[in-house]
Motif scaffolding. Structure first.
Motif, PDB file in Angstrom:
ATOM      1  N   GLN A 136      -3.281  -7.097  -8.931  1.00 56.99           N
ATOM      2  CA  GLN A 136      -2.377  -6.422  -9.872  1.00 56.99           C
ATOM      3  C   GLN A 136      -0.921  -6.703  -9.503  1.00 56.99           C
ATOM      4  OE1 GLN A 136      -3.022  -4.489 -12.625  1.00 56.99           O
ATOM      5  NE2 GLN A 136      -4.884  -3.272 -12.318  1.00 56.99           N
ATOM      6  N   ARG A 147      -6.696  -0.175  -3.957  1.00 55.39           N
ATOM      7  CA  ARG A 147      -5.388   0.430  -3.724  1.00 55.39           C
ATOM      8  C   ARG A 147      -4.929   0.062  -2.333  1.00 55.39           C
ATOM      9  NH1 ARG A 147      -5.483   0.523  -8.137  1.00 55.39           N
ATOM     10  NH2 ARG A 147      -5.636   2.140  -9.720  1.00 55.39           N
ATOM     11  N   PRO A 148      -3.971  -0.891  -2.154  1.00 50.30           N
ATOM     12  CA  PRO A 148      -3.251  -1.582  -3.218  1.00 50.30           C
ATOM     13  C   PRO A 148      -4.074  -2.742  -3.774  1.00 50.30           C
ATOM     14  CG  PRO A 148      -2.550  -2.445  -1.117  1.00 50.30           C
ATOM     15  CD  PRO A 148      -3.564  -1.369  -0.821  1.00 50.30           C
ATOM     16  N   SER A 149      -3.809  -3.105  -5.006  1.00 47.38           N
ATOM     17  CA  SER A 149      -4.445  -4.275  -5.590  1.00 47.38           C
ATOM     18  C   SER A 149      -3.481  -5.452  -5.509  1.00 47.38           C
ATOM     19  CB  SER A 149      -4.829  -4.015  -7.047  1.00 47.38           C
ATOM     20  OG  SER A 149      -5.146  -5.245  -7.675  1.00 47.38           O
ATOM     21  N   THR A 187      -9.103  -2.650  -9.023  1.00 47.73           N
ATOM     22  CA  THR A 187      -9.012  -1.198  -8.796  1.00 47.73           C
ATOM     23  C   THR A 187      -8.718  -0.869  -7.333  1.00 47.73           C
ATOM     24  OG1 THR A 187     -11.429  -1.077  -8.567  1.00 47.73           O
ATOM     25  CG2 THR A 187     -10.524  -0.563 -10.741  1.00 47.73           C
ATOM     26  N   GLY A 239       4.112   0.276  -3.168  1.00 44.56           N
ATOM     27  CA  GLY A 239       3.829  -0.380  -4.444  1.00 44.56           C
ATOM     28  C   GLY A 239       4.701  -1.609  -4.643  1.00 44.56           C
ATOM     29  N   ALA A 263       0.832  -1.206   0.000  1.00 39.24           N
ATOM     30  CA  ALA A 263       0.000   0.000   0.000  1.00 39.24           C
ATOM     31  C   ALA A 263       0.868   1.257   0.000  1.00 39.24           C
ATOM     32  CB  ALA A 263      -0.920   0.005   1.224  1.00 39.24           C
TER      33      ALA A 263
END
Lengths: 200, 200
Positions: free
Chosen positions: A107, A102-104, A100, A33, A30
């Motif tokens: 992803q 945050r954080p993902s 989507t 990244g 978070a």
């Protein structure tokens, strides 16, 4: 065996160490990244010795894969809304939210999957399991007589979910939740209109 | 300016160096894959000095991005088959071929896009351009009266193409060309049945 070692008992030290480490991974993700995620920072934040982390998780992708799997609740199944369209909208909202966030985590694991084969294999395993479970949505629709019995469940789920992944992960463009819902409706309408398997 | 420097003239030394280097990138990619691609090997194979390569392309992702862009023929436009379904099948076959080629430059650039922001930006630029050009397929279908004028061209193209990317790139599972064709037909049929913009 009754006399199990305390360290390996669920809820014992091993489980607590895992929970602490994975919470630290999520917090570091978070704040910094994927590219800022390091084992040293996870050790520092969790209070777990870095040697322990290296021994158990080996790499940053290893940590991310375990975070993904820890969130892969064994009892997960797709929401039953009573209609194919409703069920697919619920699935697509889960996918949209996961990508989507945050954080993902999703992803981050996708990024890791392009760096180590272990992360790629873990992600493939995770998604195979998720798509297999989500096929329940299709079986329920067949039972209700909404769609033909020989519809290809995986192609149907791809029609609904793939546009969200492609837009948000590969094209790296925004997609609203309304657009994610839209693709669920495209899949529901199209496959309800198909009389039988039209896949060659 | 008439007296341009020969080195920067198209077809001159600069163009030849680029062609040699990119041919070497493609050959190295075929032999060793993305993870085995190094600037030293490209220098060795192309006969171009590594200092020149570092100065002009900087990194391995830089080389891949230039390879992608060199293949992005400025005159590319989608095949005109006379029907929306035919046009989308042609588009999907191009996408399927690009992702299943050995080596696949597209797959290599996608992998690079998760390692450097430059590759991610180049890929986003490339796809934005390609999807914008492919929207011609939708405009032709509107002109022929096959689909409503206010159909969202990008969502239509996502319905057709996204399943191929998702299956082959992220899920890392096989997809036949017949299945790629199938998703072109799903998109063509669904959007032909839509009376007006049903996107919120």
């Amino acid at each position: 065996m009754i006399d199990t070692d305390r360290a390996s008992r669920p809820g014992g030290r091993t489980a607590r160490v895992r929970a602490d480490v994975l919470a630290a991974v999520q917090a570091e993700l978070a704040e910094h990244g994927y590219d800022g995620l390091t084992i040293d920072a996870v050790a520092e934040r969790s209070g777990v010795h870095r040697t322990t982390i290296y021994r158990r998780w080996k790499t940053v992708p290893g940590l991310l894969v375990d975070l993904l799997e820890s969130g892969a609740d064994d009892s997960w199944e797709p929401t039953d809304t009573g209609t194919l369209e409703g069920d697919l909208i619920a699935v697509n909202r889960e996918v949209h939210a996961a990508l989507t966030a945050r954080p993902s985590i999703t992803q981050a694991v996708i990024a890791a999957s392009f760096r180590t084969p272990e992360a790629a294999e873990a992600l493939t395993r995770f998604w195979k399991d998720r798509y297999a479970r989500t096929a329940l949505v299709v079986r329920r629709a067949v039972e209700r007589g909404e769609i033909a019995a020989d519809v290809d469940a995986h192609q149907l789920l791809l029609t609904a979910t793939a546009p969200i992944y492609h837009q948000l992960v590969l094209l790296r463009q925004p997609m609203t939740r309304a657009q994610a819902d839209y693709h669920a409706r495209v899949a529901a309408k199209h496959f309800a209109s198909v009389k039988g398997a039209d896949l060659p």
